[in-house]
Design an enzyme around this catalytic site. Sequence first.
Site, PDB file in Angstrom:
ATOM      1  N   GLU A 184       0.891  -1.169   0.000  1.00  8.58           N
ATOM      2  CA  GLU A 184       0.000   0.000   0.000  1.00  8.58           C
ATOM      3  C   GLU A 184       0.920   1.208   0.000  1.00  8.58           C
ATOM      4  O   GLU A 184       1.526   1.550   1.017  1.00  8.58           O
ATOM      5  CB  GLU A 184      -0.917  -0.031   1.232  1.00  8.58           C
ATOM      6  CG  GLU A 184      -2.163   0.827   1.080  1.00  8.58           C
ATOM      7  CD  GLU A 184      -1.878   2.308   1.261  1.00  8.58           C
ATOM      8  OE1 GLU A 184      -1.751   3.017   0.230  1.00  8.58           O
ATOM      9  OE2 GLU A 184      -1.782   2.751   2.404  1.00  8.58           O
ATOM     10  N   CYS A 200      -1.811   9.083   2.547  1.00 12.11           N
ATOM     11  CA  CYS A 200      -1.580   8.613   1.178  1.00 12.11           C
ATOM     12  C   CYS A 200      -2.723   8.987   0.244  1.00 12.11           C
ATOM     13  O   CYS A 200      -2.512   9.171  -0.960  1.00 12.11           O
ATOM     14  CB  CYS A 200      -1.337   7.105   1.163  1.00 12.11           C
ATOM     15  SG  CYS A 200      -2.693   6.126   1.861  1.00 12.11           S
TER      16      CYS A 200
END
Length: 486
Positions: free
Chosen positions: A253, A287
């Site tokens: 991720e 993110c």
Amino acid sequence: MALLEDVAWEGKVYKGGEWADGRGGTYPVVEPATGDELATMGNADAEDVAEAAAAAAEAQKEWAAQPHTVRAAVLRKAGDLWAEHADEIRNWNVREVGAISPLADFAMHVAAEECYQAAALPGQPIGQVLPSEEPRLSMARQVPAGVVAVISPFNVPIILGIRSVAPALALGNAVILKPDPRTAVTGGTIMARIFEEAGLPPGVLQMLPGGKDVGEAMVTDPHVRVISFTGSTAVGRSIGELAGRHLKRVHLELGGNSALLVLDDADVEKAVGLTGWASFLHQGQICMTTGRYFVADGIYDDFVDQLSVKAGHLPVGDPAKEQVALGPVIDEPARDKIHGLVTSSVDQGARLTAGGEYDRLFYQPTVLADVPLTSPAFTTEIFGPVAPVTRVSGVDEAVRLAAESDYGLSLGIVTRDVMRGLALAEQIPTGIVHINDQTVNDEANAPFGGVGASGTGRIGGAAANIEAFTETRWITMRGEPASYPF
């Protein structure tokens, strides 16, 4: 009793079910808002990893053999403990991470939900009965992968650790957790204590803060079968390469440069209302943060004006002492990177309409208008409180520019025509899409992950978690031994 009270955790790692000295010594835990030392943390090395992995492999066998109801009960208890110790955890999250209280509360809510969702996994169907051309019973069964390595980042350490730790444990695996050393109390010690109090057997979860050497040792150790990494794309590429050489499964991720498309029919005021959470929440250190705004020409100037006013009124300060919208960024290197990207983008033609300044680690909410497509603010993940805005002549240009990025994590589209927005989203490759919402969203029962430079695989939700943390075994059974022609 407080979660960390009367437990000798300071200066320790959590290995083999005990708080032990790490071979890497100790280091100070520093509060980014003040520079004060909050505590000392234990530091691991590669030898600690080898010992922990061997112990985890042994502990995993007994843990996987427990009835599914036993594993479920531990996960439910862990979920309850996040709420029971909310005040203590919130205080650490605010001071160590620099999170504002609402974000700290959200992290604890997600952590509890991750545990509750994981508690349902042991009771899920674990296989299928398959048709066979032979006179036998043929089955596919999901079995625990074994030892899972979880490497989590500094920015939202609770959520980005627990989303892998909880389902991996629930499905019968042992876990070695390496939190970022900068936020290892919130992202490591507290998590280890939660599961210790929840009744997890010794050795099933181990916590080893450390640097690059510890991460590499976790990836290469023969006992570790799956690696779940959350962090930068650059580091993720290295971990993926290393894992591939050792034939390890890896879930990455990684970074993002997520786009928010504001179409010509959008309500400007409502669209601007999304930007605080989209670009400035947690100082942009998420993110999924919106890193590129594509705004239709007819409403562009109004959008930039309102966004700049909003950014200028957001309070910045120490979240432990006052009610603010933004706290400090994590450290000086992060601040200097943010400022370098802003100033170089302005030098290349971007127009600074708000912010662009800092005091110590407090970076002002920043708006860049008329951002050139080749500038760092457009092409790079800033990971700071910066909103870069680009004017587009129409929908086709917005879709083309949004789709050209190497990243593909999250996408937002603001429009009064929801079906139009969904049709446009089909043309932009991302792992997550939100119509009439911004890009920063998280729910424990939803699959999470990106495409392209934003990562591989999915974690979250029953189907994705079972796929991530189990292996598929084919099993057949006959009443009598088979016979063959020779």
